[in-house]
Design a protein around this motif. Structure first.
Motif, PDB file in Angstrom:
ATOM      1  N   LEU A   1      75.789  -0.646 -87.113  1.00  0.00           N
ATOM      2  CA  LEU A   1      76.487  -1.383 -86.066  1.00  0.00           C
ATOM      3  C   LEU A   1      77.787  -1.922 -86.664  1.00  0.00           C
ATOM      4  CD1 LEU A   1      76.731  -2.643 -83.288  1.00  0.00           C
ATOM      5  CD2 LEU A   1      75.357  -4.570 -84.078  1.00  0.00           C
ATOM      6  N   SER A   2      78.912  -1.410 -86.158  1.00  0.00           N
ATOM      7  CA  SER A   2      80.229  -1.822 -86.664  1.00  0.00           C
ATOM      8  C   SER A   2      81.096  -2.260 -85.489  1.00  0.00           C
ATOM      9  CB  SER A   2      80.902  -0.667 -87.420  1.00  0.00           C
ATOM     10  OG  SER A   2      82.208  -1.022 -87.808  1.00  0.00           O
ATOM     11  N   LEU A   3      81.349  -3.580 -85.424  1.00  0.00           N
ATOM     12  CA  LEU A   3      82.230  -4.151 -84.395  1.00  0.00           C
ATOM     13  C   LEU A   3      83.352  -4.946 -85.061  1.00  0.00           C
ATOM     14  CD1 LEU A   3      79.476  -5.466 -81.933  1.00  0.00           C
ATOM     15  CD2 LEU A   3      80.667  -3.279 -81.848  1.00  0.00           C
ATOM     16  N   ARG A   4      83.760  -4.519 -86.237  1.00  0.00           N
ATOM     17  CA  ARG A   4      84.731  -5.270 -87.015  1.00  0.00           C
ATOM     18  C   ARG A   4      86.116  -5.225 -86.368  1.00  0.00           C
ATOM     19  NH1 ARG A   4      87.780  -1.572 -89.873  1.00  0.00           N
ATOM     20  NH2 ARG A   4      86.901   0.528 -90.054  1.00  0.00           N
ATOM     21  N   ALA A   5      86.960  -6.181 -86.779  1.00  0.00           N
ATOM     22  CA  ALA A   5      88.376  -6.235 -86.381  1.00  0.00           C
ATOM     23  C   ALA A   5      88.564  -6.301 -84.871  1.00  0.00           C
ATOM     24  CB  ALA A   5      89.133  -5.032 -86.949  1.00  0.00           C
ATOM     25  N   ASN A   6      87.706  -7.050 -84.195  1.00  0.00           N
ATOM     26  CA  ASN A   6      87.887  -7.336 -82.779  1.00  0.00           C
ATOM     27  C   ASN A   6      88.141  -8.832 -82.613  1.00  0.00           C
ATOM     28  OD1 ASN A   6      87.385  -4.784 -81.059  1.00  0.00           O
ATOM     29  ND2 ASN A   6      85.730  -4.708 -82.556  1.00  0.00           N
ATOM     30  N   ARG A   7      87.945  -9.328 -81.408  1.00  0.00           N
ATOM     31  CA  ARG A   7      88.107 -10.765 -81.164  1.00  0.00           C
ATOM     32  C   ARG A   7      86.823 -11.343 -80.570  1.00  0.00           C
ATOM     33  NH1 ARG A   7      93.722 -11.163 -78.020  1.00  0.00           N
ATOM     34  NH2 ARG A   7      93.279  -8.993 -77.521  1.00  0.00           N
ATOM     35  N   LEU A   8      85.716 -10.914 -81.119  1.00  0.00           N
ATOM     36  CA  LEU A   8      84.431 -11.434 -80.683  1.00  0.00           C
ATOM     37  C   LEU A   8      84.279 -12.875 -81.142  1.00  0.00           C
ATOM     38  CD1 LEU A   8      82.254  -8.306 -81.543  1.00  0.00           C
ATOM     39  CD2 LEU A   8      82.934  -9.075 -79.265  1.00  0.00           C
ATOM     40  N   SER A   9      83.680 -13.689 -80.318  1.00  0.00           N
ATOM     41  CA  SER A   9      83.543 -15.108 -80.625  1.00  0.00           C
ATOM     42  C   SER A   9      82.135 -15.571 -80.281  1.00  0.00           C
ATOM     43  CB  SER A   9      84.589 -15.919 -79.845  1.00  0.00           C
ATOM     44  OG  SER A   9      84.436 -15.709 -78.451  1.00  0.00           O
ATOM     45  N   GLY A  10      81.904 -16.863 -80.503  1.00  0.00           N
ATOM     46  CA  GLY A  10      80.599 -17.421 -80.198  1.00  0.00           C
ATOM     47  C   GLY A  10      79.590 -17.145 -81.302  1.00  0.00           C
ATOM     48  N   PRO A  11      78.350 -17.552 -81.077  1.00  0.00           N
ATOM     49  CA  PRO A  11      77.321 -17.383 -82.114  1.00  0.00           C
ATOM     50  C   PRO A  11      76.823 -15.945 -82.205  1.00  0.00           C
ATOM     51  CG  PRO A  11      76.366 -18.372 -80.161  1.00  0.00           C
ATOM     52  CD  PRO A  11      77.844 -18.272 -79.898  1.00  0.00           C
ATOM     53  N   LEU A  12      76.180 -15.657 -83.311  1.00  0.00           N
ATOM     54  CA  LEU A  12      75.554 -14.351 -83.502  1.00  0.00           C
ATOM     55  C   LEU A  12      74.224 -14.345 -82.754  1.00  0.00           C
ATOM     56  CD1 LEU A  12      75.951 -11.683 -85.107  1.00  0.00           C
ATOM     57  CD2 LEU A  12      74.511 -12.669 -86.886  1.00  0.00           C
ATOM     58  N   PRO A  13      74.036 -13.434 -81.798  1.00  0.00           N
ATOM     59  CA  PRO A  13      72.784 -13.444 -81.022  1.00  0.00           C
ATOM     60  C   PRO A  13      71.558 -13.276 -81.923  1.00  0.00           C
ATOM     61  CG  PRO A  13      74.414 -12.000 -80.006  1.00  0.00           C
ATOM     62  CD  PRO A  13      74.954 -12.373 -81.355  1.00  0.00           C
ATOM     63  N   VAL A  14      70.573 -14.114 -81.680  1.00  0.00           N
ATOM     64  CA  VAL A  14      69.358 -14.060 -82.496  1.00  0.00           C
ATOM     65  C   VAL A  14      68.581 -12.773 -82.240  1.00  0.00           C
ATOM     66  CG1 VAL A  14      67.196 -15.263 -83.014  1.00  0.00           C
ATOM     67  CG2 VAL A  14      69.259 -16.573 -82.541  1.00  0.00           C
ATOM     68  N   ASP A  15      68.707 -12.219 -81.016  1.00  0.00           N
ATOM     69  CA  ASP A  15      67.895 -11.044 -80.707  1.00  0.00           C
ATOM     70  C   ASP A  15      68.328  -9.798 -81.481  1.00  0.00           C
ATOM     71  OD1 ASP A  15      70.279 -10.595 -79.428  1.00  0.00           O
ATOM     72  OD2 ASP A  15      69.407 -10.053 -77.487  1.00  0.00           O
ATOM     73  N   LEU A  16      69.495  -9.830 -82.163  1.00  0.00           N
ATOM     74  CA  LEU A  16      69.859  -8.699 -83.014  1.00  0.00           C
ATOM     75  C   LEU A  16      68.884  -8.521 -84.164  1.00  0.00           C
ATOM     76  CD1 LEU A  16      73.769  -8.936 -83.291  1.00  0.00           C
ATOM     77  CD2 LEU A  16      72.416  -7.406 -81.861  1.00  0.00           C
ATOM     78  N   SER A  17      68.132  -9.586 -84.481  1.00  0.00           N
ATOM     79  CA  SER A  17      67.140  -9.468 -85.550  1.00  0.00           C
ATOM     80  C   SER A  17      66.006  -8.526 -85.179  1.00  0.00           C
ATOM     81  CB  SER A  17      66.565 -10.846 -85.879  1.00  0.00           C
ATOM     82  OG  SER A  17      65.928 -11.409 -84.738  1.00  0.00           O
ATOM     83  N   GLY A  18      65.926  -8.124 -83.911  1.00  0.00           N
ATOM     84  CA  GLY A  18      64.911  -7.163 -83.500  1.00  0.00           C
ATOM     85  C   GLY A  18      65.258  -5.721 -83.822  1.00  0.00           C
ATOM     86  N   LEU A  19      66.458  -5.458 -84.333  1.00  0.00           N
ATOM     87  CA  LEU A  19      66.863  -4.092 -84.704  1.00  0.00           C
ATOM     88  C   LEU A  19      66.272  -3.779 -86.081  1.00  0.00           C
ATOM     89  CD1 LEU A  19      70.591  -4.204 -83.524  1.00  0.00           C
ATOM     90  CD2 LEU A  19      68.652  -3.161 -82.340  1.00  0.00           C
ATOM     91  N   SER A  20      65.007  -3.444 -86.082  1.00  0.00           N
ATOM     92  CA  SER A  20      64.276  -3.314 -87.357  1.00  0.00           C
ATOM     93  C   SER A  20      64.734  -2.133 -88.201  1.00  0.00           C
ATOM     94  CB  SER A  20      62.775  -3.194 -87.069  1.00  0.00           C
ATOM     95  OG  SER A  20      62.521  -2.096 -86.200  1.00  0.00           O
ATOM     96  N   PHE A  21      65.453  -1.164 -87.615  1.00  0.00           N
ATOM     97  CA  PHE A  21      65.917  -0.007 -88.385  1.00  0.00           C
ATOM     98  C   PHE A  21      67.353  -0.170 -88.888  1.00  0.00           C
ATOM     99  CE2 PHE A  21      62.541   1.702 -85.692  1.00  0.00           C
ATOM    100  CZ  PHE A  21      61.786   2.411 -86.615  1.00  0.00           C
ATOM    101  N   LEU A  22      67.979  -1.291 -88.561  1.00  0.00           N
ATOM    102  CA  LEU A  22      69.388  -1.476 -88.896  1.00  0.00           C
ATOM    103  C   LEU A  22      69.587  -1.509 -90.413  1.00  0.00           C
ATOM    104  CD1 LEU A  22      72.041  -1.895 -87.321  1.00  0.00           C
ATOM    105  CD2 LEU A  22      71.778  -4.347 -87.690  1.00  0.00           C
ATOM    106  N   ARG A  23      70.551  -0.702 -90.876  1.00  0.00           N
ATOM    107  CA  ARG A  23      70.852  -0.629 -92.308  1.00  0.00           C
ATOM    108  C   ARG A  23      72.234  -1.186 -92.659  1.00  0.00           C
ATOM    109  NH1 ARG A  23      68.847   5.646 -93.262  1.00  0.00           N
ATOM    110  NH2 ARG A  23      66.659   5.323 -92.707  1.00  0.00           N
ATOM    111  N   SER A  24      73.187  -1.105 -91.740  1.00  0.00           N
ATOM    112  CA  SER A  24      74.547  -1.573 -92.011  1.00  0.00           C
ATOM    113  C   SER A  24      75.036  -2.380 -90.820  1.00  0.00           C
ATOM    114  CB  SER A  24      75.501  -0.404 -92.272  1.00  0.00           C
ATOM    115  OG  SER A  24      75.052   0.377 -93.368  1.00  0.00           O
ATOM    116  N   LEU A  25      75.509  -3.610 -91.092  1.00  0.00           N
ATOM    117  CA  LEU A  25      76.026  -4.481 -90.041  1.00  0.00           C
ATOM    118  C   LEU A  25      77.409  -4.951 -90.464  1.00  0.00           C
ATOM    119  CD1 LEU A  25      75.647  -6.016 -87.402  1.00  0.00           C
ATOM    120  CD2 LEU A  25      74.484  -7.826 -88.671  1.00  0.00           C
ATOM    121  N   TYR A  26      78.439  -4.513 -89.728  1.00  0.00           N
ATOM    122  CA  TYR A  26      79.828  -4.833 -90.041  1.00  0.00           C
ATOM    123  C   TYR A  26      80.434  -5.621 -88.875  1.00  0.00           C
ATOM    124  CZ  TYR A  26      79.150  -1.076 -93.464  1.00  0.00           C
ATOM    125  OH  TYR A  26      78.669  -0.300 -94.479  1.00  0.00           O
ATOM    126  N   LEU A  27      80.608  -6.921 -89.062  1.00  0.00           N
ATOM    127  CA  LEU A  27      81.178  -7.787 -88.024  1.00  0.00           C
ATOM    128  C   LEU A  27      82.385  -8.560 -88.549  1.00  0.00           C
ATOM    129  CD1 LEU A  27      77.883  -9.229 -86.459  1.00  0.00           C
ATOM    130  CD2 LEU A  27      79.298  -7.376 -85.583  1.00  0.00           C
TER     131      LEU A  27
END
Length: 706
Positions: A97-123
């Motif tokens: 999941l790569s959403l880098r270099a945008n203008r996303l704001s607010g908190p990091l959603p807790v439900d992303l912790s349900g992505l049990s197969f996630l290997r790379s997170l770029y925010l």
């Protein structure tokens, strides 16, 4: 033959079920991605055809069988706003999941912790804020986590130790505070927490990383950085004989280092008159102790001990006793520190009173202290004065203030009420206030230096050293006064980095949004809008207003805004702030940003004239560059924006309250100004670099009245 038919039938049914499951997974992924895009504002670079397979969409990758989405890469595509919950978490097979270099704001959603197969997170490179949820520790297959260059605050969760497969962790350029947790992941090769607000010693498992991984923090120490040395050790270091000194009234062997004196002096920022008062109090205190008399009658909770949050004065800078706040609550009172729900902190009143503290400033409603707790947490404690309401009314007002949740409002975390003390606990924002950034001058430094002799005096014990220290104080004060108030004392300081136009407007817009939230959602009157109550974060868009909603605590005996120049005319008579008086004060704040002059500055052409009247007098005569800050005259292509902001500021400071606009309207006009000055990438389209030509400043049109 019948058995063969049954086997074929069972195989067929199994294939049908598997195919249905594959179609169901892909349909669920598609629905989650469409929901994410639909609820997140974005630029036109993303064109997803809802009737096509998500495997053919821009930025989406599927597995070899095209049965499941495994990667979503949307870097720099203009995504704006918070990450909507229950959208990306539905893409259950996501690996990248790569959403880098945008203008996303607010908190990091807790439900992303349900992505049990996630290997790379770029925010990285967004505007995400709030604390990093401990639920991130559930992403146990994660190998790369990059949250750098955001606005995250709070502590770094210890739950990151659950990410045992992690090879790279990047948390730099945020606002994380507190101490570093001991993150012991053997396979982690890359680690960076630089440019945060962390303090304390670096845990041994992390000492294998280079110094650049920890640079730019509040007060990190230990390998690979410099060894830890307590700023104000308590208790004092043990003598060579191994005996631990008992904390008592006499500490002749404990000496204050030069670095500590300078640090405390700069933090104190008090004036010479208050320093002299402290000397007199110190002399009386020493004499009464020498004569065997108590400083004050003992209470049931124990004798009072002078300290940073205690005693009859409000200027000492350290605290080491639980009795420091007003001598501690009486035995029958047992008042406690009251925290609000979903708070970031878990300390109690005893921890707060044991914290080392330094004075940040004395404001119109009380004195603010920066308190560093023993575990490394840093908070701001505001000690209120002249509170005129009973405990129940105080608690009701605190409940109303504690409900506020907005990026541009400094949250109230806790409060304390006793007969003698009323304390408020806020987050600590290390970037300081707008007033300090806009008007920093040598007088502030000199005032701090003038306080340093008092610190020397307070360290003395005995009559002879006390007399010698007093003589030294007189000599130092005389020399420093001549230095600070002589002809060479400047008004804004040399070597200071000017606050450019874009950042001024972004800070003003952030403050306006915070004020609009208080008016429309929280239904609270700020009552004390001024530049020193606009606190800054690394991102100017995240500036926040503080000291809001406190006016009802003081009744009508004292003005709700005691700083000359910000008060609306009607408040001088009624002493009751309103939404419209907040708009007036905000208009003065805009004029302050435009002119670079403090509202109570005496040299505005006439003795005693305030900033709005001075600007009106200049406008009535003719348009000249005199009204604008000379630091803004070096920038090109901003004259139209400056005129527009001046017009809205003058509308805000109308004498008749009903003639002033609502704060929501002011925010909309500021947004128009900021948006016109920025391009798609958030940068000004035309060059406003003073080094690229053009010595003249903005030339407003003649005979124009806002």
């Amino acid at each position: 033959m019948g058995g063969l038919r049954r086997a074929l039938l069972v195989s067929f049914l199994l294939l049908c079920c598997l195919g249905a499951g594959v179609l169901s997974d892909l349909a669920q992924d598609k629905a989650g991605l469409l929901a994410f895009l639909d609820r997140t504002p974005h630029e036109n670079r993303i064109q997803w055809n809802a009737s096509a397979s998500p495997c053919d969409w821009t930025g989406v990758s599927c597995d070899a069988n095209r049965s499941q989405v495994i990667a979503l890469r949307l870097p720099g595509v203009g995504l704006v706003g918070p990450i909507p919950p229950n959208t990306l978490s539905r893409v259950s097979g996501l690996r990248v999941l790569s959403l880098r270099a945008n203008r996303l704001s607010g908190p990091l959603p807790v439900d992303l912790s349900g992505l049990s197969f996630l290997r790379s997170l770029y925010l990285q490179g967004n505007r995400l804020s709030g604390e990093l949820p401990a639920a991130v520790g559930r992403l146990t297959r994660l190998t790369r986590l990059d949250l750098s260059a955001n606005n995250f605050t709070g502590t770094i969760p210890f739950a990151l130790n659950n990410l045992t497969r992690l090879t790279g962790l990047f948390l730099e350029d945020n606002g994380f505070s507190g101490s570093l947790p001991s993150i012991d992941i053997p396979g982690m090769n890359d680690f960076n927490v630089s440019n945060n607000q962390l303090n304390g010693s670096i845990p041994s498992p992390l000492q294998r990383f280079p110094p650049s991984s920890f640079a730019g923090n509040l007060d990190l120490c230990g390998g690979p950085l410099a060894p830890c040395s307590p700023f104000f050790p308590s208790p004092a270091p043990a003598p060579e004989g191994g005996e631990t000194p008992v904390q008592g009234p006499v500490r002749k062997k404990r000496k204050l280092s030069t670095a500590a004196i300078v640090a405390i002096s700069v933090g104190a920022g008090v004036v010479l008159l208050l320093a002299l008062l402290l000397c007199l109090i110190c002399l009386a205190y020493r004499r009464r102790r020498r004569d065997g008399q108590p400083v004050k009658p003992p209470k049931a909770g124990g004798p009072a001990v002078p300290g940073s949050l205690s005693g009859p004065t409000e200027t000492a800078t350290t605290s080491s006793s639980k009795d420091d706040v007003g001598g501690g609550p009486a035995e029958g009172e047992k008042n406690k520190l009251v925290f609000f729900e979903n708070g970031l902190y878990s300390f109690d009143l005893e921890d707060l009173l044991r914290a080392s503290a330094e004075v940040l400033g004395k404001g119109s409603v009380g004195t603010s202290y920066k308190a560093v707790l023993e575990e490394g947490t840093t908070v701001v404690v505001k000690r209120l004065k002249d509170v005129a309401v009973p405990k129940r009314d105080f608690e009701l007002q605190m409940e109303a203030l504690g409900k506020g949740k907005h990026e541009n409002v400094v949250p109230l975390r806790a409060f304390y009420f006793s007969k003698d003390e009323k304390l408020l606990v806020y987050d600590y924002l290390s970037a300081g206030s707008l007033s300090a950034l806009l008007h920093v001058h040598s007088g502030l430094v000199c005032s701090s230096l003038l306080f340093s002799p008092v610190l020397l005096l307070l360290r003395c014990d005995g009559a002879a050293p006390l007399m010698l220290a007093s003589l030294c104080c007189v000599v130092l004060w005389g020399w420093l006064s001549r230095f600070c108030h002589g002809p060479g004392a400047g008004s804004r300081g040399s070597g200071r980095t000017p606050l450019d136009w874009d950042n001024r407007m972004r800070i003003a817009l952030a403050a306006g949004r915070g004020l609009a939230y208080l008016h429309t959602v929280a239904k609270l009157v700020h009552g004390n809008v001024k530049a020193s109550n606009v606190l800054l974060r690394p991102d100017p868009d995240a500036a926040a207003v503080s000291d809001y909603g406190l006016s009802p605590l003081f009744g009508t005996a004292a003005p709700p805004n005691r700083v000359a120049g910000y008060r609306a005319p009607e408040v001088l008579e009624t002493r009751r702030p309103t939404f419209k008086s907040d708009v007036y004060s905000f208009g003065v704040l805009l004029l302050e940003l435009l002119t670079g002059k403090a509202p109570n500055q005496a040299s505005l052409g006439e003795e005693g004239i305030d900033l709005p009247r001075w600007v009106q007098s200049v406008v009535r005569e003719e348009w000249t560059a005199e009204v604008f800050d000379v630091e803004l005259m070096r920038y090109q292509n901003i004259e139209e924006e400056m005129v527009q902001v001046l017009q809205m500021a003058m509308a805000c400071v109308q004498n008749v309250p009903d003639a002033r606009p609502e704060i929501q309207e002011v925010v909309r006009m500021l947004e128009d100004v900021v948006n016109r000055g920025e391009g798609d990438d958030g940068l000004r389209q035309s060059s406003d670099d003073p080094s690229k030509g053009g010595s003249g400043g903005p030339t407003p049109p003649a005979a124009t009245t806002p």
